[in-house]
Design a protein around this motif. Structure first.
Motif, PDB file in Angstrom:
ATOM      1  N   ILE A   1      -1.181  -0.726  -4.128  1.00 45.18           N
ATOM      2  CA  ILE A   1      -2.470  -0.046  -3.974  1.00 45.18           C
ATOM      3  C   ILE A   1      -2.190   1.423  -3.664  1.00 45.18           C
ATOM      4  CG2 ILE A   1      -4.692  -0.006  -2.790  1.00 45.18           C
ATOM      5  CD1 ILE A   1      -4.185  -2.575  -4.304  1.00 45.18           C
ATOM      6  N   LYS A   2      -2.788   2.307  -4.447  1.00 44.00           N
ATOM      7  CA  LYS A   2      -2.494   3.735  -4.316  1.00 44.00           C
ATOM      8  C   LYS A   2      -3.769   4.535  -3.977  1.00 44.00           C
ATOM      9  CE  LYS A   2      -0.814   4.234  -8.449  1.00 44.00           C
ATOM     10  NZ  LYS A   2      -0.152   4.859  -9.630  1.00 44.00           N
ATOM     11  N   GLY A   3      -3.579   5.642  -3.278  1.00 40.52           N
ATOM     12  CA  GLY A   3      -4.685   6.525  -2.933  1.00 40.52           C
ATOM     13  C   GLY A   3      -4.508   7.106  -1.528  1.00 40.52           C
TER      14      GLY A   3
ATOM     15  N   THR B   1     -13.696   2.044  -2.914  1.00 45.84           N
ATOM     16  CA  THR B   1     -12.929   2.769  -1.895  1.00 45.84           C
ATOM     17  C   THR B   1     -12.184   3.981  -2.456  1.00 45.84           C
ATOM     18  OG1 THR B   1     -11.076   1.233  -2.256  1.00 45.84           O
ATOM     19  CG2 THR B   1     -12.607   0.710  -0.459  1.00 45.84           C
TER      20      THR B   1
ATOM     21  N   GLY C   1      -6.614   6.819   0.982  1.00 47.47           N
ATOM     22  CA  GLY C   1      -7.036   5.923   2.039  1.00 47.47           C
ATOM     23  C   GLY C   1      -8.189   6.494   2.834  1.00 47.47           C
TER      24      GLY C   1
ATOM     25  N   VAL D   1       0.853  -1.200   0.000  1.00 47.61           N
ATOM     26  CA  VAL D   1       0.000   0.000   0.000  1.00 47.61           C
ATOM     27  C   VAL D   1       0.884   1.242   0.000  1.00 47.61           C
ATOM     28  CG1 VAL D   1      -1.945  -1.129   1.133  1.00 47.61           C
ATOM     29  CG2 VAL D   1      -0.160  -0.036   2.524  1.00 47.61           C
TER      30      VAL D   1
ATOM     31  N   LEU E   1      -9.704   3.983  -4.691  1.00 45.14           N
ATOM     32  CA  LEU E   1      -8.272   3.690  -4.785  1.00 45.14           C
ATOM     33  C   LEU E   1      -7.910   3.238  -6.200  1.00 45.14           C
ATOM     34  CD1 LEU E   1      -7.971   1.669  -1.444  1.00 45.14           C
ATOM     35  CD2 LEU E   1      -7.342   4.080  -1.805  1.00 45.14           C
TER      36      LEU E   1
ATOM     37  N   CYS F   1      -9.693   1.553   5.203  1.00 43.40           N
ATOM     38  CA  CYS F   1     -10.891   1.490   4.354  1.00 43.40           C
ATOM     39  C   CYS F   1     -11.565   0.132   4.533  1.00 43.40           C
ATOM     40  CB  CYS F   1     -10.520   1.709   2.899  1.00 43.40           C
ATOM     41  SG  CYS F   1      -9.843   3.343   2.540  1.00 43.40           S
TER      42      CYS F   1
ATOM     43  N   TYR G   1      -4.804   0.618  -8.379  1.00 45.15           N
ATOM     44  CA  TYR G   1      -3.720  -0.362  -8.178  1.00 45.15           C
ATOM     45  C   TYR G   1      -2.793  -0.342  -9.387  1.00 45.15           C
ATOM     46  CZ  TYR G   1      -5.951  -3.781 -11.309  1.00 45.15           C
ATOM     47  OH  TYR G   1      -6.489  -4.418 -12.403  1.00 45.15           O
TER      48      TYR G   1
ATOM     49  N   CYS H   1     -11.132  -1.312  -5.486  1.00 52.86           N
ATOM     50  CA  CYS H   1     -10.673   0.068  -5.701  1.00 52.86           C
ATOM     51  C   CYS H   1     -11.837   0.994  -6.061  1.00 52.86           C
ATOM     52  CB  CYS H   1      -9.616   0.097  -6.800  1.00 52.86           C
ATOM     53  SG  CYS H   1      -8.029  -0.631  -6.302  1.00 52.86           S
TER      54      CYS H   1
ATOM     55  N   ILE I   1      -4.779   3.400   3.873  1.00 52.98           N
ATOM     56  CA  ILE I   1      -5.528   2.504   2.983  1.00 52.98           C
ATOM     57  C   ILE I   1      -6.073   1.310   3.759  1.00 52.98           C
ATOM     58  CG2 ILE I   1      -5.250   0.916   1.030  1.00 52.98           C
ATOM     59  CD1 ILE I   1      -3.355   2.946  -0.230  1.00 52.98           C
TER      60      ILE I   1
END
Length: 342
Positions: free
Chosen positions: A336-338, A323, A340, A293, A325, A301, A327, A320, A298
Motif C-alpha cells: 500500500i503506497k501513499g 483514502t 497516509g 505499507v 492511496l 487513515c 496498491y 485506496c 497509512i
C-alpha cells in the motif's frame, strides 16, 4: 514294493488324508519337513495332487527304466528309488503350494496397483474419486493416470492437462502429482494444475493448505544447460508458474483470490470509521496474503463500508479511492503506497 502310478498316487493321497502307515509317513516327512510345513500337504486339493502326480510320474518311470537297464552293473534297491522320488514329489508339492500362494498374492497386488487411465473426452468437467477419498476434477481433454490402490509410503498420480485436486490429508502418505517435468507434493489440500502449451509453462494454484512444487529429476526432458531450480512452497491464494524452458519458478498471487473458509464471517469486512491498521489486518488474515505499507502514516487513515461481497482487488480499490492511496502487487505480497494520514 512295486512302484507304479497307482501306488504313487495312492501314497500321496494317503499322506494327504492322514491314513499313510508310519513307514510311509516317515518316508515323506524326513524330506518334506526340510522344505515346508507338512500341514500344507493335507490342504492340497485333488487338482493340485493330480498336477504333482502327472509331473512326477513321468520322471519316476524314466528313472525306473534307467535303473533296470543298469541292473547288471549295479543293483539299485527299489526302495531307494521310491524314497528318492517321493521326496522329490514332496518338494515339488511344497514349491507348487508356495508358488501358487505367491502368484495369487502377487496377482492381487498387480490388480490393485494396475494403473488406470481416465481421459475427459467430454466438453464438461469430469470428477474422479480415488480410493483414499481424494477428488480430482478433470477439465476437458485432461488425462489422469492412477493406481487402484496406493501401496508404499506415498500416493502418486500422473496428470496431462488441467485439473483441480481436493486431496484427503494423510501425513504418513504424501500425495504427489506428476505433470510433465513438474512434481507437486501435498499432505492434504486443494489446488489446481494448469499447463500452458503456448507459453510452455505449468501453473499450480493453491486454494487451501500448502503445496511444494519442484522439478522431476528423473525426467529426460530437463534442459541440462540451465541451472536447477530448487522449487517453491506455495500457500493459499498463491500460484507458482514453472517455465519449462528456463527451469524457473515465478511465485505470485492468483488472479482471483478467495477468502479462506474461516474468513466467511460477514463482520470481517464491515467497517465503520476503522483505522486502516485493522482493515488491512482483517484482509491480510482473511486471504492469507501479506499486506505491507510504504509508511506508518497509512495506518492512521480510516475507512467505512461493507466490502464483504467484493473481490480482493475491488476491496483494495475502494479502500485506496477513499483514502487517496494506491496498491501494488509485489510477488506474493501487496504494498500500500501513499502519504497516509496524520
Amino acid at each position: 514294493m512295486q512302484m507304479n502310478r497307482i501306488a504313487f498316487r495312492q501314497l500321496l493321497q494317503k499322506y494327504a488324508s492322514g491314513t499313510a502307515s508310519q513307514e510311509e509317513k516317515e518316508l515323506v516327512d524326513h524330506w518334506y519337513e526340510l522344505i515346508y510345513n507338512t500341514d500344507n500337504i493335507a490342504a492340497l486339493k485333488d487338482a493340485e495332487l493330480s498336477v504333482v502326480e502327472e509331473e512326477m510320474w513321468n520322471r519316476i518311470e524314466q528313472d525306473m527304466q534307467w535303473s533296470e537297464g543298469q541292473s547288471h552293473a549295479r543293483k539299485i534297491p527299489k526302495r531307494q528309488i521310491i524314497f528318492r522320488w517321493v521326496a522329490a514329489a514332496a518338494i515339488l508339492i511344497a514349491v507348487a503350494f508356495g508358488l501358487n500362494r505367491y502368484l495369487f498374492v502377487d496377482q492381487r497386488n498387480k490388480d490393485n496397483n494396475k494403473l488406470t487411465e481416465s481421459i475427459n473426452s467430454n466438453p464438461e468437467i469430469k470428477k474422479i474419486v480415488l480410493e483414499d477419498g481424494t477428488t480430482i476434477t478433470l477439465q476437458p481433454s485432461a488425462k489422469l493416470t492412477y493406481p487402484g490402490h496406493f501401496a508404499g509410503d506415498k500416493r502418486e498420480v500422473y496428470l496431462e492437462g488441467e485439473a483441480f485436486f481436493d486431496v484427503v490429508k494423510n501425513p504418513a502418505k504424501p500425495f504427489l502429482v506428476h505433470s510433465g517435468n513438474l512434481i507437486t507434493q501435498v499432505l492434504g489440500t486443494s489446488f489446481t494444475i494448469k499447463p500452458n502449451r503456448k507459453f510452455n509453462t505449468i501453473m499450480v494454484e493453491v486454494k487451501t493448505g500448502k503445496v511444494a512444487v519442484y522439478e522431476n529429476n528423473n525426467s529426460g526432458k530437463l534442459n541440462a544447460s540451465q541451472p536447477k531450480n530448487q522449487g517453491a512452497i506455495i500457500t493459499p491464494n498463491q500460484k507458482a508458474v514453472y517455465d519449462i524452458a528456463n527451469r524457473n519458478f515465478n511465485i505470485s498471487i492468483v488472479e482471483n483470490p478467495e477468502p479462506l473458509a474461516e474468513a466467511h464471517n460477514p463482520s470481517h469486512f464491515v467497517f465503520d470509521d476503522t483505522n486502516l491498521a485493522t482493515v488491512l489486518e482483517n484482509i491480510s488474515k482473511g486471504y492469507a496474503i501479506d499486506i505491507m505499507v510504504e509508511n506508518e502514516n497509512i495506518y492512521h487513515c480510516k475507512f467505512s463500508g461493507d466490502i464483504t461481497n467484493q473481490g480482493l482487488y475491488n476491496k483494495l480499490d475502494l479502500i485506496c479511492q477513499s483514502t487517496g492511496l494506491q496498491y501494488e502487487l509485489l510477488g506474493t505480497k501487496i504494498l500500500i503506497k501513499g502519504k497516509g494520514c496524520q
